[in-house]
Design a protein around this motif. Structure first.
Motif, PDB file in Angstrom:
ATOM      1  N   ALA A   1      18.255  46.112  31.589  1.00 19.37           N
ATOM      2  CA  ALA A   1      19.522  46.125  31.511  1.00 19.37           C
ATOM      3  C   ALA A   1      20.132  44.972  31.798  1.00 19.37           C
ATOM      4  CB  ALA A   1      19.897  47.025  32.408  1.00 19.37           C
ATOM      5  N   ALA A   2      21.225  44.087  31.085  1.00 19.31           N
ATOM      6  CA  ALA A   2      21.871  43.047  31.331  1.00 19.31           C
ATOM      7  C   ALA A   2      22.766  43.271  32.599  1.00 19.31           C
ATOM      8  CB  ALA A   2      22.665  42.652  30.258  1.00 19.31           C
ATOM      9  N   VAL A   3      22.975  42.200  33.223  1.00 20.49           N
ATOM     10  CA  VAL A   3      23.746  42.219  34.253  1.00 20.49           C
ATOM     11  C   VAL A   3      24.998  41.302  34.242  1.00 20.49           C
ATOM     12  CG1 VAL A   3      24.169  42.283  37.256  1.00 20.49           C
ATOM     13  CG2 VAL A   3      21.774  42.917  35.955  1.00 20.49           C
ATOM     14  N   PRO A   4      25.989  41.702  33.369  1.00 19.91           N
ATOM     15  CA  PRO A   4      27.200  40.971  33.471  1.00 19.91           C
ATOM     16  C   PRO A   4      28.280  40.793  34.559  1.00 19.91           C
ATOM     17  CG  PRO A   4      27.549  43.106  32.195  1.00 19.91           C
ATOM     18  CD  PRO A   4      26.116  43.027  32.825  1.00 19.91           C
ATOM     19  N   PRO A   5      28.807  39.618  34.906  1.00 19.20           N
ATOM     20  CA  PRO A   5      29.584  39.773  35.989  1.00 19.20           C
ATOM     21  C   PRO A   5      30.863  40.730  35.850  1.00 19.20           C
ATOM     22  CG  PRO A   5      30.074  37.627  34.647  1.00 19.20           C
ATOM     23  CD  PRO A   5      28.757  38.530  34.224  1.00 19.20           C
ATOM     24  N   LEU A   6      31.281  40.954  37.186  1.00 17.86           N
ATOM     25  CA  LEU A   6      32.560  41.733  37.247  1.00 17.86           C
ATOM     26  C   LEU A   6      33.812  41.039  37.250  1.00 17.86           C
ATOM     27  CD1 LEU A   6      31.483  44.760  39.488  1.00 17.86           C
ATOM     28  CD2 LEU A   6      32.294  44.852  36.877  1.00 17.86           C
ATOM     29  N   HIS A   7      33.800  39.843  38.047  1.00 18.28           N
ATOM     30  CA  HIS A   7      34.819  39.034  38.370  1.00 18.28           C
ATOM     31  C   HIS A   7      34.514  37.540  38.136  1.00 18.28           C
ATOM     32  CE1 HIS A   7      34.456  42.412  41.185  1.00 18.28           C
ATOM     33  NE2 HIS A   7      35.704  42.618  40.872  1.00 18.28           N
ATOM     34  N   ARG A   8      35.513  36.977  37.707  1.00 16.18           N
ATOM     35  CA  ARG A   8      35.420  35.074  37.801  1.00 16.18           C
ATOM     36  C   ARG A   8      36.716  34.711  38.687  1.00 16.18           C
ATOM     37  NH1 ARG A   8      36.962  31.576  32.704  1.00 16.18           N
ATOM     38  NH2 ARG A   8      39.124  32.361  33.342  1.00 16.18           N
ATOM     39  N   ILE A   9      36.202  34.018  39.740  1.00 18.10           N
ATOM     40  CA  ILE A   9      36.973  33.079  40.686  1.00 18.10           C
ATOM     41  C   ILE A   9      37.017  31.684  40.308  1.00 18.10           C
ATOM     42  CG2 ILE A   9      37.293  32.542  43.057  1.00 18.10           C
ATOM     43  CD1 ILE A   9      35.100  34.698  43.710  1.00 18.10           C
ATOM     44  N   GLU A  10      38.199  31.526  40.122  1.00 19.05           N
ATOM     45  CA  GLU A  10      38.446  30.077  39.546  1.00 19.05           C
ATOM     46  C   GLU A  10      39.033  29.169  40.884  1.00 19.05           C
ATOM     47  OE1 GLU A  10      41.124  27.459  36.159  1.00 19.05           O
ATOM     48  OE2 GLU A  10      41.187  29.641  36.484  1.00 19.05           O
ATOM     49  N   VAL A  11      38.234  28.255  40.983  1.00 15.34           N
ATOM     50  CA  VAL A  11      38.370  27.203  42.441  1.00 15.34           C
ATOM     51  C   VAL A  11      38.943  26.050  41.641  1.00 15.34           C
ATOM     52  CG1 VAL A  11      37.169  26.023  44.257  1.00 15.34           C
ATOM     53  CG2 VAL A  11      36.266  28.302  43.492  1.00 15.34           C
ATOM     54  N   VAL A  12      40.205  25.714  42.196  1.00 10.60           N
ATOM     55  CA  VAL A  12      40.970  24.362  41.912  1.00 10.60           C
ATOM     56  C   VAL A  12      40.559  23.414  42.548  1.00 10.60           C
ATOM     57  CG1 VAL A  12      43.012  23.480  41.815  1.00 10.60           C
ATOM     58  CG2 VAL A  12      43.051  25.975  41.702  1.00 10.60           C
ATOM     59  N   ARG A  13      40.147  22.191  41.738  1.00 11.69           N
ATOM     60  CA  ARG A  13      39.643  20.975  42.054  1.00 11.69           C
ATOM     61  C   ARG A  13      40.638  19.883  41.656  1.00 11.69           C
ATOM     62  NH1 ARG A  13      35.980  22.996  45.724  1.00 11.69           N
ATOM     63  NH2 ARG A  13      34.372  23.740  44.827  1.00 11.69           N
TER      64      ARG A  13
ATOM     65  N   PRO B   1      37.516  19.152  36.945  1.00 12.46           N
ATOM     66  CA  PRO B   1      37.680  20.236  36.225  1.00 12.46           C
ATOM     67  C   PRO B   1      37.502  21.597  37.402  1.00 12.46           C
ATOM     68  CG  PRO B   1      36.227  18.800  35.034  1.00 12.46           C
ATOM     69  CD  PRO B   1      36.541  18.278  36.314  1.00 12.46           C
ATOM     70  N   ASN B   2      38.181  22.581  37.060  1.00 13.23           N
ATOM     71  CA  ASN B   2      38.070  23.587  37.942  1.00 13.23           C
ATOM     72  C   ASN B   2      36.615  24.211  37.865  1.00 13.23           C
ATOM     73  OD1 ASN B   2      40.764  23.294  38.589  1.00 13.23           O
ATOM     74  ND2 ASN B   2      41.498  25.048  37.611  1.00 13.23           N
ATOM     75  N   GLU B   3      36.422  24.791  39.098  1.00 11.47           N
ATOM     76  CA  GLU B   3      34.986  25.488  39.254  1.00 11.47           C
ATOM     77  C   GLU B   3      34.962  26.945  38.993  1.00 11.47           C
ATOM     78  OE1 GLU B   3      31.442  26.036  42.312  1.00 11.47           O
ATOM     79  OE2 GLU B   3      32.897  24.339  42.545  1.00 11.47           O
ATOM     80  N   TYR B   4      33.969  27.481  38.280  1.00 13.04           N
ATOM     81  CA  TYR B   4      34.204  29.010  38.259  1.00 13.04           C
ATOM     82  C   TYR B   4      32.993  29.336  38.850  1.00 13.04           C
ATOM     83  CZ  TYR B   4      37.214  27.741  34.384  1.00 13.04           C
ATOM     84  OH  TYR B   4      38.496  27.475  33.554  1.00 13.04           O
ATOM     85  N   VAL B   5      33.274  30.656  39.833  1.00 15.13           N
ATOM     86  CA  VAL B   5      32.287  31.373  40.622  1.00 15.13           C
ATOM     87  C   VAL B   5      32.388  32.985  40.104  1.00 15.13           C
ATOM     88  CG1 VAL B   5      31.443  32.074  42.918  1.00 15.13           C
ATOM     89  CG2 VAL B   5      32.785  29.708  42.442  1.00 15.13           C
ATOM     90  N   TYR B   6      31.014  33.298  39.555  1.00 11.19           N
ATOM     91  CA  TYR B   6      31.070  34.811  39.151  1.00 11.19           C
ATOM     92  C   TYR B   6      30.402  35.691  40.252  1.00 11.19           C
ATOM     93  CZ  TYR B   6      31.802  32.308  34.722  1.00 11.19           C
ATOM     94  OH  TYR B   6      32.496  31.725  33.547  1.00 11.19           O
ATOM     95  N   THR B   7      31.166  36.806  40.293  1.00 13.42           N
ATOM     96  CA  THR B   7      30.471  37.582  41.402  1.00 13.42           C
ATOM     97  C   THR B   7      30.152  39.151  40.448  1.00 13.42           C
ATOM     98  OG1 THR B   7      32.760  38.670  41.849  1.00 13.42           O
ATOM     99  CG2 THR B   7      31.819  36.864  43.147  1.00 13.42           C
ATOM    100  N   TYR B   8      29.332  40.120  40.997  1.00 15.41           N
ATOM    101  CA  TYR B   8      28.774  41.244  40.457  1.00 15.41           C
ATOM    102  C   TYR B   8      29.059  42.449  41.024  1.00 15.41           C
ATOM    103  CZ  TYR B   8      26.588  37.479  37.655  1.00 15.41           C
ATOM    104  OH  TYR B   8      26.275  36.347  36.827  1.00 15.41           O
ATOM    105  N   SER B   9      29.972  42.351  42.110  1.00 17.76           N
ATOM    106  CA  SER B   9      30.276  43.511  42.616  1.00 17.76           C
ATOM    107  C   SER B   9      31.399  43.274  43.584  1.00 17.76           C
ATOM    108  CB  SER B   9      28.963  44.198  43.704  1.00 17.76           C
ATOM    109  OG  SER B   9      28.818  43.271  44.752  1.00 17.76           O
ATOM    110  N   GLU B  10      32.157  44.328  44.008  1.00 14.69           N
ATOM    111  CA  GLU B  10      33.339  44.168  44.866  1.00 14.69           C
ATOM    112  C   GLU B  10      33.012  43.557  46.296  1.00 14.69           C
ATOM    113  OE1 GLU B  10      36.541  44.891  44.259  1.00 14.69           O
ATOM    114  OE2 GLU B  10      36.067  45.486  42.102  1.00 14.69           O
TER     115      GLU B  10
END
Length: 701
Positions: A585-597, A601-610
């Motif tokens: 089973a694939a595990v796609p992310p639930l959220h994308r956090i955009e960190v301003v630099r 370029p802005n950095e993206y952090v992915y999370t998989y649960s609340e």
């Protein structure tokens, strides 16, 4: 030293002569010296007690696993004879525990049918034990005799018996000692032994779960017998970890209840009981009073008792027994059962071919056995087994007797005139024909769905985006939900090794659909066709076209439901893929956090649960990072860019996959039947009882 030598005389050699062979080659008698062999020794002692119950002399058996590693078996049978056996001049107890091929199970005098047949069970256990104590209640007295590695004598015990207690062998006369009084009319045998650490491996141990399963099985085979297990070992990971645990089994319904216990799928028929008997003549060697051997023809009787039912699944669960001894590798009784089953149901299908639309194809054994749960038992005196472990019945005459009983009784069932019996017979024949058609269809799929080369035409579904590689080990099939996800995944995949197959929403729930419905469903048929290894009993994992199957659904409730439906299809019709760990089973992310630099370029952090989202947000804020609001919550795979999907879900260098495994097949079967089956009431109860534990935030509404 001189005293020790004088205490060792010729009498000891006569006692140990036969048992020394057991100690030198234990594998010949118990199969191995690990836990399996240790359990086999216990079965030998328990089966001797069960034989008393089979003869109508015992109603209770108690097995105690002591904290010191010993095991004790009690029964309320007649008790081992304590009088002198005239040929050897030894007591019955000593003969049973020190002489190979000795006991009351030869010639049919004491036992009409029994599990212990070769007369070596008790003596082998004694030979492989550091210490063995036996107590017998007979004639108002309690007798006791002890052995050390097969040699009779006395232990100088203190407050409790120990295997390493000082031991004094008998030097002149050995006989059971009277150690107490028994109540009037009370009889029975108590055996306690300590397995010899010089024989068994250090990690060998009595397995509680295995003991429970075997004792439960015996309670089904001997109706009315009460069997109790007590575990006092406090072993970590066992039910008795925190204190002594006791379990009792008694089933008055016999093998009918056994079939109900074994069956996990929905019923097509009730449990049918097929009983009968037959006789045969067997030429056996007989020893006369003078000790001479001669061949003699003996008339033998064989009782057949079979319980069986068909379910909606395609797995076969067949258990076979001879005098309550399990024969996991079958034998002549199973051969006769299967032959008669096939012959009778073929006749039934041929007689109703027009109504069933069976065509000219022939029903085969696999079609008949699909969905069958059966317990086949036969009882006969002195059956011939292949080896002491008794895994295969070899008595040839039993095959024909079982076949005649099954053919007669099953034909009567299929031709019964009552409305209920006619309805069940009709459903059974329809199931057999359905299995035949699915087998033929699966074979045709398998023949035509081999991987094609560039010069061949392909009949694979047009919506399949196949990969280029011919290396099955490297290839991956992604099953994606909907066209929007397909569009993104098309650009995110590695077309060399990754194939894509889109499905439209929720596929058929195959747990409560028939085989014919499953094969006629476009999505199910396409998936089976693409995997290319057939379905059901004819599934051939060597023919599978992909090394990995990856279920890539949205990270929401609907996606979880679709994944469950897909897993149900694989579990029911392509189970070897799951058993070999090739379904993920694939595990796609639930959220994308955009960190301003700033200036970068802005950095993206992915999370998989609340929980992970809140944790990462806290870490970033504590570090003084600036976060762009709002935080993106992915509702579906189609919301991602191809680069994002590749990075998080499809690229082997960065993705996370969950391998789907079946640790306990029967538990998985029950779970699938509960959650996906046709019986609504247990599922409703499960949902209601678990509602209080549900996180409402996880529901998309």
């Amino acid at each position: 030293m001189a005293q020790t030598s004088s205490a060792y005389n010729a009498r000891h050699l006569s006692v140990l002569e036969g048992l020394e062979a057991v100690r030198k080659r234990p594998g010949m008698y118990i199969g191995s010296t690990d836990s399996r062999g240790l359990m086999h020794c216990l079965w030998e002692i328990i089966d001797n007690s069960v034989d008393e119950a089979l003869g109508g002399h015992a109603q209770n058996i108690r097995v105690l696993l002591h904290a010191d590693g010993s095991v004790e078996v009690h029964d309320d049978g007649r008790g081992i004879p304590v009088d002198v056996e005239p040929r050897t001049g030894l007591s019955g107890v000593e003969v049973v525990f020190t002489k190979l091929h000795a006991g009351g199970k030869f010639g049919g005098g004491s036992y009409g049918s029994s599990g212990g047949l070769h007369g070596v069970g008790a003596s082998v256990v004694n030979a492989l034990s550091e210490r063995l104590d036996v107590q017998v209640d007979r004639g108002g007295k309690t007798y006791q005799m002890s052995f050390r590695r097969g040699e009779p004598g006395r232990f100088a015990d203190g407050s409790r018996p120990r295997a390493d207690a000082p031991f004094e062998p008998f030097t002149s006369v050995s006989e059971p000692e009277v150690v107490g009084k028994a109540k009037r009319g009370v009889t029975g045998t108590r055996i306690r032994y300590w397995a010899d650490p010089h024989i068994f491996t250090p990690d060998a141990q009595f397995k509680f779960d295995e003991l429970v399963n075997r004792v439960r099985q015996t309670s089904f085979l001997v109706p009315g017998l009460r069997l109790t297990i007590v575990d006092e070992r406090r072993r970590p990971g066992t039910p008795g970890e925190h204190g002594p645990v006791e379990e009792t089994f008694q089933h008055d319904g016999g093998i009918t209840e056994f079939v109900d216990h074994l069956a996990v799928d929905g019923a097509v028929t009730d449990v049918w009981r097929l009983t009968g008997h037959g006789s045969f003549t067997e030429r056996v060697p007989v020893i006369d009073a003078a000790g001479a051997s001669r061949m003699e023809d003996l008339e033998r009787s064989c009782e057949v008792d079979i319980a069986l039912r068909w379910g909606v699944g395609y797995d076969t669960n067949l258990r076979s027994f001879v005098n309550i001894i399990s024969t996991p590798k079958g034998g002549t009784h199973v051969t006769g059962f299967e032959q008669a089953l096939l012959k009778t149901l073929r006749k039934g299908v041929e007689a109703n071919a027009r109504r069933l639309k069976a065509g000219n194809d022939k029903v085969e054994k696999d079609d008949v056995l699909a969905g069958l749960t059966a317990v086949v038992t036969v009882r006969l005196p002195e059956p011939q087994f292949e080896g002491q472990t008794k895994e295969i019945l070899g008595t040839s005459a039993v095959r024909q007797i079982v076949a005649k009983v099954v053919e007669k009784e099953l034909s009567a069932r299929l031709n019964a005139t009552s409305r209920a019996d006619k309805a069940q017979a009709s459903l059974l024949l329809e199931k057999v024909v359905s299995e035949m058609k699915s087998r033929i269809s699966a074979r045709q799929h398998k023949e035509t769905q081999r991987r094609k080369n560039a010069l061949e035409t392909s009949s694979l579904p047009a919506k399949l985006l196949d990969c280029r590689t011919d290396d099955v080990a490297r290839s991956e099939l992604f099953i994606v939900e909907g066209d929007s996800a397909l569009g993104t995944a098309r650009h995110a995949r590695n077309s060399d090794t990754q194939a894509l197959l889109p499905i439209r929403g929720k596929i058929l729930n195959v747990q409560k659909a028939s085989v014919a419905d499953m094969l006629s469903n476009a999505e199910c048929a396409a998936l089976i066709q693409v995997v290319g290894a057939g379905s059901g009993r004819s599934f051939d994992i060597e023919a599978a076209r992909y090394g990995k199957i990856v279920l890539m659904t949205d990270a929401d409730v609907d996606g979880a439901h679709i994944r469950t439906l897909l897993l149900t299809l694989f579990f029911r019709y392509m189970r070897p893929m799951v058993e070999h760990g090739r379904v993920y089973a694939a595990v796609p992310p639930l959220h994308r956090i955009e960190v301003v630099r700033r200036g970068k370029p802005n950095e993206y952090v992915y999370t998989y649960s609340e929980a992970e989202l809140h944790r990462r947000l806290g870490e970033l804020r504590d570090a003084g990072e600036s976060i762009k609001e709002p935080i993106q919550r992915y509702k579906g795979l189609g919301e991602m860019d191809a680069d994002q999907l590749a990075e998080t879900t499809m690229d082997p260098a960065h993705r996370t996959l969950r391998r789907v495994r079946i640790e306990h097949a029967e538990a998985a079967e029950r779970a699938f039947d509960l959650l996906m089956g046709s019986d609504v009431a247990p599922r409703k109860e499960f949902i209601i009882s678990g509602a209080s534990h549900l996180d409402r935030e996880r529901i998309d509404a």
